[in-house]
Design a protein around this motif. Structure first.
Motif, short mmCIF file in Angstrom:
data_model
loop_
_atom_site.label_atom_id
_atom_site.label_comp_id
_atom_site.label_asym_id
_atom_site.label_seq_id
_atom_site.Cartn_x
_atom_site.Cartn_y
_atom_site.Cartn_z
N ASP A 1 0.82 -1.21 0.00
CA ASP A 1 0.00 0.00 0.00
C ASP A 1 0.86 1.26 0.00
O ASP A 1 0.46 2.30 -0.54
CB ASP A 1 -0.92 0.01 1.23
N SER A 2 2.03 1.16 0.61
CA SER A 2 2.94 2.32 0.69
C SER A 2 3.66 2.59 -0.63
O SER A 2 4.32 3.61 -0.77
CB SER A 2 3.97 2.06 1.78
N GLY A 3 3.55 1.68 -1.58
CA GLY A 3 4.27 1.80 -2.84
C GLY A 3 5.56 1.00 -2.87
O GLY A 3 6.16 0.81 -3.93
N GLU A 4 6.00 0.51 -1.70
CA GLU A 4 7.21 -0.31 -1.65
C GLU A 4 6.98 -1.60 -2.43
O GLU A 4 5.88 -2.16 -2.46
CB GLU A 4 7.55 -0.64 -0.19
N ARG A 5 8.04 -2.09 -3.08
CA ARG A 5 7.96 -3.32 -3.86
C ARG A 5 8.85 -4.38 -3.21
O ARG A 5 10.00 -4.12 -2.87
CB ARG A 5 8.41 -3.05 -5.30
N VAL A 6 8.28 -5.56 -3.01
CA VAL A 6 8.99 -6.68 -2.39
C VAL A 6 8.97 -7.84 -3.37
O VAL A 6 7.91 -8.20 -3.89
CB VAL A 6 8.32 -7.10 -1.06
N THR A 7 10.12 -8.43 -3.64
CA THR A 7 10.18 -9.56 -4.56
C THR A 7 10.17 -10.88 -3.78
O THR A 7 10.66 -10.96 -2.65
CB THR A 7 11.43 -9.50 -5.44
N ALA A 8 9.60 -11.90 -4.41
CA ALA A 8 9.52 -13.22 -3.77
C ALA A 8 9.54 -14.30 -4.82
O ALA A 8 8.96 -14.14 -5.90
CB ALA A 8 8.23 -13.33 -2.95
N ARG A 9 10.22 -15.40 -4.51
CA ARG A 9 10.22 -16.55 -5.42
C ARG A 9 8.90 -17.30 -5.35
O ARG A 9 8.46 -17.88 -6.33
CB ARG A 9 11.38 -17.49 -5.08
N ALA A 10 8.29 -17.31 -4.19
CA ALA A 10 7.03 -18.04 -4.00
C ALA A 10 6.14 -17.24 -3.06
O ALA A 10 6.63 -16.54 -2.16
CB ALA A 10 7.30 -19.43 -3.42
N VAL A 11 4.83 -17.34 -3.26
CA VAL A 11 3.87 -16.58 -2.46
C VAL A 11 2.76 -17.51 -1.99
O VAL A 11 2.19 -18.27 -2.78
CB VAL A 11 3.26 -15.42 -3.28
N VAL A 12 2.45 -17.45 -0.70
CA VAL A 12 1.26 -18.09 -0.15
C VAL A 12 0.32 -16.97 0.28
O VAL A 12 0.68 -16.13 1.10
CB VAL A 12 1.59 -18.99 1.06
N ALA A 13 -0.87 -16.93 -0.30
CA ALA A 13 -1.82 -15.85 -0.04
C ALA A 13 -2.97 -16.37 0.82
O ALA A 13 -3.68 -17.28 0.44
CB ALA A 13 -2.37 -15.31 -1.36
N ASN A 14 -3.13 -15.76 1.99
CA ASN A 14 -4.22 -16.14 2.90
C ASN A 14 -5.41 -15.21 2.64
O ASN A 14 -5.80 -14.41 3.48
CB ASN A 14 -3.75 -16.03 4.35
N VAL A 15 -5.94 -15.31 1.43
CA VAL A 15 -7.11 -14.53 1.03
C VAL A 15 -8.04 -15.45 0.24
O VAL A 15 -7.60 -16.47 -0.29
CB VAL A 15 -6.73 -13.31 0.16
N PRO A 16 -9.33 -15.10 0.15
CA PRO A 16 -10.23 -15.89 -0.70
C PRO A 16 -9.85 -15.72 -2.17
O PRO A 16 -9.15 -14.77 -2.53
CB PRO A 16 -11.61 -15.30 -0.41
N PRO A 17 -10.33 -16.61 -3.04
CA PRO A 17 -10.04 -16.46 -4.47
C PRO A 17 -10.41 -15.08 -5.01
O PRO A 17 -9.68 -14.52 -5.84
CB PRO A 17 -10.88 -17.57 -5.11
N ALA A 18 -11.53 -14.51 -4.56
CA ALA A 18 -11.93 -13.19 -5.04
C ALA A 18 -10.92 -12.12 -4.61
O ALA A 18 -10.64 -11.17 -5.35
CB ALA A 18 -13.32 -12.83 -4.52
N GLY A 19 -10.36 -12.28 -3.39
CA GLY A 19 -9.34 -11.34 -2.94
C GLY A 19 -8.07 -11.44 -3.75
O GLY A 19 -7.42 -10.43 -4.07
N LEU A 20 -7.70 -12.67 -4.12
CA LEU A 20 -6.52 -12.87 -4.96
C LEU A 20 -6.76 -12.27 -6.35
O LEU A 20 -5.85 -11.68 -6.94
CB LEU A 20 -6.19 -14.35 -5.06
#
Length: 396
Positions: free
Chosen positions: A180-199
Protein backbone atom coordinates in the motif's frame (compact mmCIF):
# COMPACT_ATOMS: atom_id res chain seq x y z
CA UNK A 1 -33.79 -24.41 21.70
CA UNK A 2 -37.17 -22.64 22.02
CA UNK A 3 -38.67 -25.25 24.35
CA UNK A 4 -35.66 -27.01 25.89
CA UNK A 5 -31.98 -26.80 26.77
CA UNK A 6 -29.79 -29.65 25.55
CA UNK A 7 -26.29 -30.14 27.00
CA UNK A 8 -24.07 -31.33 24.15
CA UNK A 9 -21.71 -33.79 25.83
CA UNK A 10 -18.27 -35.03 24.80
CA UNK A 11 -18.59 -38.64 25.96
CA UNK A 12 -20.37 -40.82 23.37
CA UNK A 13 -22.34 -42.87 25.89
CA UNK A 14 -23.30 -39.81 27.92
CA UNK A 15 -24.46 -38.02 24.78
CA UNK A 16 -26.56 -41.02 23.69
CA UNK A 17 -28.29 -40.97 27.09
CA UNK A 18 -28.75 -37.20 26.96
CA UNK A 19 -30.25 -37.37 23.47
CA UNK A 20 -32.78 -39.94 24.71
CA UNK A 21 -33.69 -37.66 27.62
CA UNK A 22 -33.93 -34.50 25.54
CA UNK A 23 -35.87 -36.09 22.66
CA UNK A 24 -37.86 -38.91 24.29
CA UNK A 25 -40.12 -39.52 21.29
CA UNK A 26 -37.37 -39.67 18.67
CA UNK A 27 -37.40 -42.91 16.60
CA UNK A 28 -34.64 -45.49 17.03
CA UNK A 29 -33.11 -44.40 13.70
CA UNK A 30 -31.58 -41.42 15.46
CA UNK A 31 -29.59 -43.76 17.71
CA UNK A 32 -28.33 -45.52 14.59
CA UNK A 33 -27.45 -42.12 13.12
CA UNK A 34 -25.31 -41.11 16.12
CA UNK A 35 -23.51 -44.46 15.95
CA UNK A 36 -22.81 -43.71 12.27
CA UNK A 37 -21.47 -40.29 13.30
CA UNK A 38 -19.15 -41.94 15.79
CA UNK A 39 -17.77 -44.44 13.28
CA UNK A 40 -17.52 -42.28 10.18
CA UNK A 41 -16.64 -39.06 12.01
CA UNK A 42 -13.92 -40.87 13.93
CA UNK A 43 -12.44 -42.29 10.74
CA UNK A 44 -12.49 -38.90 9.00
CA UNK A 45 -10.82 -37.41 12.06
CA UNK A 46 -8.09 -40.04 11.79
CA UNK A 47 -7.67 -39.29 8.08
CA UNK A 48 -7.27 -35.60 8.90
CA UNK A 49 -4.59 -36.50 11.42
CA UNK A 50 -2.47 -37.96 8.62
CA UNK A 51 -2.46 -34.49 6.97
CA UNK A 52 -3.79 -35.48 3.53
CA UNK A 53 -3.38 -33.27 0.48
CA UNK A 54 -6.65 -32.95 -1.48
CA UNK A 55 -7.66 -32.63 -4.25
CA UNK A 56 -5.28 -35.14 -5.83
CA UNK A 57 -3.68 -33.04 -8.58
CA UNK A 58 -0.03 -34.08 -8.50
CA UNK A 59 2.09 -37.09 -7.43
CA UNK A 60 3.00 -35.19 -4.27
CA UNK A 61 -0.68 -35.10 -3.26
CA UNK A 62 -0.98 -38.87 -3.72
CA UNK A 63 2.24 -39.47 -1.76
CA UNK A 64 1.11 -37.34 1.17
CA UNK A 65 -2.37 -38.85 1.22
CA UNK A 66 -1.32 -42.51 1.08
CA UNK A 67 -0.72 -42.41 4.83
CA UNK A 68 -4.49 -42.24 5.28
CA UNK A 69 -5.10 -45.55 3.51
CA UNK A 70 -6.05 -48.50 5.72
CA UNK A 71 -8.92 -51.02 5.73
CA UNK A 72 -11.08 -48.84 7.99
CA UNK A 73 -11.13 -46.21 5.24
CA UNK A 74 -14.00 -48.24 3.81
CA UNK A 75 -16.18 -46.75 6.55
CA UNK A 76 -15.99 -43.29 4.98
CA UNK A 77 -15.52 -44.05 1.28
CA UNK A 78 -19.14 -44.99 0.45
CA UNK A 79 -20.37 -41.64 1.80
CA UNK A 80 -17.99 -39.41 -0.13
CA UNK A 81 -20.67 -38.13 -2.51
CA UNK A 82 -23.71 -38.50 -0.23
CA UNK A 83 -25.40 -35.95 2.04
CA UNK A 84 -26.12 -36.19 5.76
CA UNK A 85 -29.80 -36.07 4.85
CA UNK A 86 -29.40 -39.21 2.76
CA UNK A 87 -27.66 -40.97 5.65
CA UNK A 88 -30.47 -40.01 8.02
CA UNK A 89 -33.01 -41.31 5.53
CA UNK A 90 -31.25 -44.66 5.12
CA UNK A 91 -30.89 -45.12 8.89
CA UNK A 92 -34.44 -44.05 9.70
CA UNK A 93 -33.39 -40.91 11.57
CA UNK A 94 -36.50 -38.89 10.84
CA UNK A 95 -39.79 -38.10 12.46
CA UNK A 96 -38.61 -35.70 15.20
CA UNK A 97 -38.63 -32.08 14.05
CA UNK A 98 -36.85 -30.99 17.23
CA UNK A 99 -34.03 -33.55 16.85
CA UNK A 100 -33.69 -32.59 13.18
CA UNK A 101 -33.37 -28.94 14.15
CA UNK A 102 -30.60 -29.70 16.63
CA UNK A 103 -28.63 -31.66 14.01
CA UNK A 104 -29.19 -28.95 11.40
CA UNK A 105 -28.10 -26.20 13.79
CA UNK A 106 -24.85 -27.98 14.63
CA UNK A 107 -24.13 -28.68 10.96
CA UNK A 108 -24.93 -25.12 9.91
CA UNK A 109 -22.40 -23.81 12.41
CA UNK A 110 -19.64 -26.20 11.39
CA UNK A 111 -20.18 -26.63 7.63
CA UNK A 112 -22.48 -23.84 6.47
CA UNK A 113 -25.09 -26.38 5.31
CA UNK A 114 -27.99 -28.22 6.91
CA UNK A 115 -28.43 -31.99 6.66
CA UNK A 116 -30.30 -31.93 3.34
CA UNK A 117 -27.28 -30.41 1.55
CA UNK A 118 -24.29 -31.10 3.81
CA UNK A 119 -21.61 -33.53 2.65
CA UNK A 120 -21.90 -36.76 4.64
CA UNK A 121 -18.17 -37.06 5.36
CA UNK A 122 -17.87 -33.41 6.38
CA UNK A 123 -21.03 -33.71 8.42
CA UNK A 124 -19.74 -36.82 10.16
CA UNK A 125 -16.56 -35.13 11.33
CA UNK A 126 -18.43 -31.90 12.16
CA UNK A 127 -20.81 -33.69 14.51
CA UNK A 128 -18.12 -35.95 15.96
CA UNK A 129 -15.53 -33.22 16.51
CA UNK A 130 -17.36 -32.13 19.65
CA UNK A 131 -16.52 -35.53 21.11
CA UNK A 132 -12.86 -34.46 20.95
CA UNK A 133 -13.58 -31.66 23.40
CA UNK A 134 -14.44 -27.99 22.92
CA UNK A 135 -11.34 -25.82 23.28
CA UNK A 136 -10.17 -22.26 22.99
CA UNK A 137 -6.79 -20.61 22.71
CA UNK A 138 -5.90 -18.85 25.94
CA UNK A 139 -5.77 -15.17 25.07
CA UNK A 140 -7.85 -15.61 21.91
CA UNK A 141 -6.79 -15.59 18.28
CA UNK A 142 -4.59 -12.57 18.95
CA UNK A 143 -2.43 -14.69 21.25
CA UNK A 144 -2.31 -17.45 18.62
CA UNK A 145 -1.25 -14.91 15.97
CA UNK A 146 1.57 -13.61 18.13
CA UNK A 147 2.84 -17.14 18.78
CA UNK A 148 3.01 -17.62 15.02
CA UNK A 149 4.84 -14.30 14.67
CA UNK A 150 7.44 -15.37 17.23
CA UNK A 151 7.84 -18.76 15.50
CA UNK A 152 8.40 -17.11 12.10
CA UNK A 153 10.97 -14.73 13.54
CA UNK A 154 12.76 -17.54 15.37
CA UNK A 155 13.41 -19.17 11.97
CA UNK A 156 14.77 -15.98 10.47
CA UNK A 157 11.54 -14.75 8.91
CA UNK A 158 10.26 -11.18 8.88
CA UNK A 159 6.76 -10.13 9.92
CA UNK A 160 5.40 -6.70 8.98
CA UNK A 161 2.37 -5.07 10.50
CA UNK A 162 0.20 -2.42 8.81
CA UNK A 163 1.75 -3.37 5.47
CA UNK A 164 -1.12 -4.25 3.18
CA UNK A 165 -0.47 -5.74 -0.25
CA UNK A 166 -2.05 -3.69 -3.04
CA UNK A 167 -1.00 -5.78 -6.05
CA UNK A 168 0.72 -8.99 -7.07
CA UNK A 169 2.76 -8.76 -10.28
CA UNK A 170 4.18 -11.80 -12.03
CA UNK A 171 7.88 -11.37 -12.75
CA UNK A 172 10.49 -13.65 -14.24
CA UNK A 173 11.39 -16.20 -11.58
CA UNK A 174 8.75 -15.14 -9.09
CA UNK A 175 6.49 -12.32 -7.96
CA UNK A 176 6.63 -8.66 -6.99
CA UNK A 177 4.36 -7.56 -4.16
CA UNK A 178 3.41 -3.89 -4.34
CA UNK A 179 2.53 -2.69 -0.84
CA UNK A 180 0.00 0.00 0.00
CA UNK A 181 2.94 2.32 0.69
CA UNK A 182 4.27 1.80 -2.84
CA UNK A 183 7.21 -0.31 -1.65
CA UNK A 184 7.96 -3.32 -3.86
CA UNK A 185 8.99 -6.68 -2.39
CA UNK A 186 10.18 -9.56 -4.56
CA UNK A 187 9.52 -13.22 -3.77
CA UNK A 188 10.22 -16.55 -5.42
CA UNK A 189 7.03 -18.04 -4.00
CA UNK A 190 3.87 -16.58 -2.46
CA UNK A 191 1.26 -18.09 -0.15
CA UNK A 192 -1.82 -15.85 -0.04
CA UNK A 193 -4.22 -16.14 2.90
CA UNK A 194 -7.11 -14.53 1.03
CA UNK A 195 -10.23 -15.89 -0.70
CA UNK A 196 -10.04 -16.46 -4.47
CA UNK A 197 -11.93 -13.19 -5.04
CA UNK A 198 -9.34 -11.34 -2.94
CA UNK A 199 -6.52 -12.87 -4.96
CA UNK A 200 -8.29 -11.84 -8.17
CA UNK A 201 -8.23 -8.21 -7.04
CA UNK A 202 -4.52 -8.42 -6.21
CA UNK A 203 -3.88 -9.82 -9.70
CA UNK A 204 -5.97 -7.13 -11.38
CA UNK A 205 -8.76 -9.52 -12.42
CA UNK A 206 -12.54 -9.32 -11.86
CA UNK A 207 -13.25 -10.99 -8.50
CA UNK A 208 -14.93 -14.41 -8.47
CA UNK A 209 -17.66 -13.68 -5.93
CA UNK A 210 -19.49 -16.78 -4.64
CA UNK A 211 -22.91 -17.27 -6.18
CA UNK A 212 -26.04 -17.00 -4.00
CA UNK A 213 -26.25 -20.05 -1.76
CA UNK A 214 -22.58 -21.03 -2.16
CA UNK A 215 -21.21 -19.21 0.90
CA UNK A 216 -22.26 -17.16 3.91
CA UNK A 217 -21.46 -13.86 5.51
CA UNK A 218 -21.59 -13.25 9.25
CA UNK A 219 -23.17 -10.71 11.55
CA UNK A 220 -21.40 -10.52 14.92
CA UNK A 221 -22.46 -8.70 18.06
CA UNK A 222 -19.69 -7.84 20.53
CA UNK A 223 -20.56 -6.97 24.13
CA UNK A 224 -18.56 -5.88 27.12
CA UNK A 225 -20.51 -6.45 30.34
CA UNK A 226 -20.19 -5.99 34.09
CA UNK A 227 -20.49 -9.57 35.35
CA UNK A 228 -20.45 -8.66 39.06
CA UNK A 229 -22.44 -11.25 40.99
CA UNK A 230 -22.79 -13.64 38.06
CA UNK A 231 -21.99 -17.28 38.69
CA UNK A 232 -19.45 -18.86 36.29
CA UNK A 233 -21.03 -19.86 32.99
CA UNK A 234 -20.07 -22.36 30.33
CA UNK A 235 -18.23 -20.39 27.64
CA UNK A 236 -20.11 -21.84 24.64
CA UNK A 237 -23.83 -21.73 23.88
CA UNK A 238 -25.77 -22.24 20.66
CA UNK A 239 -29.16 -20.56 20.81
CA UNK A 240 -31.79 -21.73 18.32
CA UNK A 241 -34.64 -19.23 18.26
CA UNK A 242 -36.54 -20.62 15.27
CA UNK A 243 -36.38 -24.34 14.47
CA UNK A 244 -38.54 -23.89 11.34
CA UNK A 245 -36.13 -21.59 9.50
CA UNK A 246 -32.59 -22.08 10.79
CA UNK A 247 -30.99 -20.31 7.84
CA UNK A 248 -32.79 -17.05 8.59
CA UNK A 249 -30.38 -14.49 10.05
CA UNK A 250 -30.76 -14.45 13.83
CA UNK A 251 -32.61 -17.77 14.03
CA UNK A 252 -29.45 -19.64 15.04
CA UNK A 253 -26.76 -17.86 17.05
CA UNK A 254 -23.51 -18.79 18.77
CA UNK A 255 -22.83 -17.11 22.11
CA UNK A 256 -19.23 -17.23 23.35
CA UNK A 257 -18.26 -15.84 26.76
CA UNK A 258 -14.74 -14.78 27.72
CA UNK A 259 -14.32 -13.84 31.41
CA UNK A 260 -11.70 -11.29 32.39
CA UNK A 261 -8.80 -12.05 34.71
CA UNK A 262 -7.48 -10.86 38.02
CA UNK A 263 -8.78 -7.43 38.96
CA UNK A 264 -10.92 -7.45 35.81
CA UNK A 265 -12.52 -10.84 36.44
CA UNK A 266 -15.91 -9.10 36.64
CA UNK A 267 -15.51 -7.73 33.12
CA UNK A 268 -16.65 -10.25 30.50
CA UNK A 269 -16.48 -10.12 26.73
CA UNK A 270 -19.33 -11.75 24.81
CA UNK A 271 -19.33 -12.54 21.10
CA UNK A 272 -22.57 -13.52 19.35
CA UNK A 273 -22.62 -14.54 15.68
CA UNK A 274 -25.20 -15.60 13.12
CA UNK A 275 -25.16 -16.49 9.42
CA UNK A 276 -26.33 -13.82 7.00
CA UNK A 277 -26.48 -13.38 3.25
CA UNK A 278 -24.05 -10.55 2.38
CA UNK A 279 -26.64 -9.21 -0.07
CA UNK A 280 -28.74 -8.19 2.95
CA UNK A 281 -26.24 -5.40 3.56
CA UNK A 282 -25.58 -4.48 -0.07
CA UNK A 283 -28.31 -1.84 0.22
CA UNK A 284 -28.47 1.94 0.79
CA UNK A 285 -26.88 3.04 4.13
CA UNK A 286 -30.22 3.79 5.78
CA UNK A 287 -31.53 0.30 5.09
CA UNK A 288 -28.24 -1.29 6.20
CA UNK A 289 -28.37 0.62 9.50
CA UNK A 290 -31.93 -0.56 10.07
CA UNK A 291 -30.95 -4.16 9.37
CA UNK A 292 -27.96 -3.83 11.72
CA UNK A 293 -30.19 -2.56 14.53
CA UNK A 294 -32.72 -5.34 13.95
CA UNK A 295 -30.06 -8.07 14.14
CA UNK A 296 -28.49 -6.48 17.22
CA UNK A 297 -31.88 -6.81 18.93
CA UNK A 298 -32.24 -10.44 17.85
CA UNK A 299 -28.77 -11.44 19.01
CA UNK A 300 -29.22 -9.60 22.28
CA UNK A 301 -32.34 -11.71 22.81
CA UNK A 302 -30.15 -14.81 22.30
CA UNK A 303 -27.79 -13.59 25.04
CA UNK A 304 -30.77 -13.16 27.38
CA UNK A 305 -31.37 -16.91 27.11
CA UNK A 306 -27.96 -17.32 28.78
CA UNK A 307 -27.79 -14.15 30.94
CA UNK A 308 -31.37 -12.93 31.55
CA UNK A 309 -30.37 -9.50 32.93
CA UNK A 310 -27.65 -8.77 30.38
CA UNK A 311 -29.27 -5.48 29.26
CA UNK A 312 -28.51 -3.70 32.53
CA UNK A 313 -24.95 -5.03 32.53
CA UNK A 314 -23.86 -3.77 29.10
CA UNK A 315 -20.85 -1.45 29.14
CA UNK A 316 -19.99 -1.67 25.43
CA UNK A 317 -21.89 -2.79 22.35
CA UNK A 318 -20.49 -3.06 18.83
CA UNK A 319 -21.50 -5.09 15.80
CA UNK A 320 -19.85 -6.26 12.60
CA UNK A 321 -21.53 -6.86 9.23
CA UNK A 322 -20.23 -8.44 6.01
CA UNK A 323 -19.02 -4.96 5.07
CA UNK A 324 -16.82 -5.03 8.19
CA UNK A 325 -15.18 -8.26 7.05
CA UNK A 326 -14.72 -6.90 3.54
CA UNK A 327 -12.99 -3.79 4.85
CA UNK A 328 -10.75 -5.27 7.51
CA UNK A 329 -10.00 -8.80 6.28
CA UNK A 330 -9.76 -8.39 2.50
CA UNK A 331 -12.80 -10.56 1.76
CA UNK A 332 -14.71 -9.16 -1.24
CA UNK A 333 -18.42 -9.30 -0.56
CA UNK A 334 -17.78 -10.06 3.12
CA UNK A 335 -18.05 -13.84 2.73
CA UNK A 336 -16.61 -15.86 5.63
CA UNK A 337 -16.17 -19.55 6.38
CA UNK A 338 -15.40 -20.60 2.84
CA UNK A 339 -17.82 -22.50 0.62
CA UNK A 340 -20.76 -24.43 2.07
CA UNK A 341 -19.57 -28.00 2.56
CA UNK A 342 -21.73 -29.81 0.04
CA UNK A 343 -20.57 -33.00 -1.75
CA UNK A 344 -19.45 -31.11 -4.87
CA UNK A 345 -16.72 -29.15 -3.03
CA UNK A 346 -15.19 -31.59 -0.53
CA UNK A 347 -12.17 -33.92 -0.50
CA UNK A 348 -11.38 -35.07 -4.05
CA UNK A 349 -13.51 -32.25 -5.48
CA UNK A 350 -12.19 -29.51 -3.19
CA UNK A 351 -11.12 -26.16 -4.69
CA UNK A 352 -7.45 -26.17 -5.63
CA UNK A 353 -4.96 -24.22 -3.54
CA UNK A 354 -2.66 -23.88 -6.56
CA UNK A 355 -3.51 -20.48 -7.97
CA UNK A 356 -0.61 -20.02 -10.39
CA UNK A 357 3.12 -20.57 -10.86
CA UNK A 358 4.74 -20.38 -7.40
CA UNK A 359 1.45 -19.05 -6.00
CA UNK A 360 -0.71 -20.88 -3.44
CA UNK A 361 -3.86 -20.13 -1.49
CA UNK A 362 -4.44 -20.97 2.16
CA UNK A 363 -7.47 -20.46 4.37
CA UNK A 364 -11.09 -21.49 4.77
CA UNK A 365 -11.69 -21.30 1.01
CA UNK A 366 -9.49 -24.35 0.22
CA UNK A 367 -9.47 -27.95 1.47
CA UNK A 368 -10.69 -28.83 4.04
CA UNK A 369 -12.73 -25.68 4.79
CA UNK A 370 -13.51 -23.51 7.79
CA UNK A 371 -12.40 -23.70 11.40
CA UNK A 372 -9.03 -23.52 13.13
CA UNK A 373 -8.23 -27.18 12.43
CA UNK A 374 -9.23 -26.93 8.77
CA UNK A 375 -7.39 -23.70 8.03
CA UNK A 376 -4.28 -25.04 9.77
CA UNK A 377 -4.25 -28.02 7.39
CA UNK A 378 -4.71 -25.69 4.40
CA UNK A 379 -1.64 -23.78 5.55
CA UNK A 380 0.35 -26.99 5.99
CA UNK A 381 -0.49 -28.07 2.45
CA UNK A 382 0.45 -24.69 0.95
CA UNK A 383 3.69 -24.64 2.94
CA UNK A 384 4.62 -28.15 1.78
CA UNK A 385 4.15 -27.10 -1.85
CA UNK A 386 6.19 -23.94 -1.39
CA UNK A 387 9.02 -25.71 0.45
CA UNK A 388 9.24 -28.42 -2.18
CA UNK A 389 9.43 -25.77 -4.90
CA UNK A 390 12.27 -24.09 -2.98
CA UNK A 391 14.10 -27.41 -2.76
CA UNK A 392 13.59 -27.83 0.96
CA UNK A 393 12.28 -30.88 2.80
CA UNK A 394 8.86 -30.18 4.35
CA UNK A 395 8.81 -31.10 8.07
CA UNK A 396 5.31 -32.63 7.80
Amino acid sequence: MPDRTVPYLADHAAWAAEFERSFPGAPAGYRRFWRWVRLVGGEVYRIGGTLPSFPLERPADVRRSLRAVRPQLALAAPWLFATVGRVKQLLGARGSAEADALIDALLLDATGATASDCSAVQGGIALDLYRRGCQWVDGGTGALAMRLVRAIRSFGGEVRFAAGVARLVRERGGWTLVLDSGERVTARAVVANVPPAGLDLLLGRPPRIPKPGEAWGAFVLHLGIDASGLAPLHPFHQVVADTADLERAGANALVSIYPGRGARAHRWSISVSTHVQPAEFAVPPGQACGRRAELERQLLAAVRRVIPDVDRRILLLRSATPATYQRFTGRPGGFVGGLRQVPSVVALRAPSRRAGPQLWLAGDHTFPGQGTVGTALSGINAARDALEFLGKEPPL
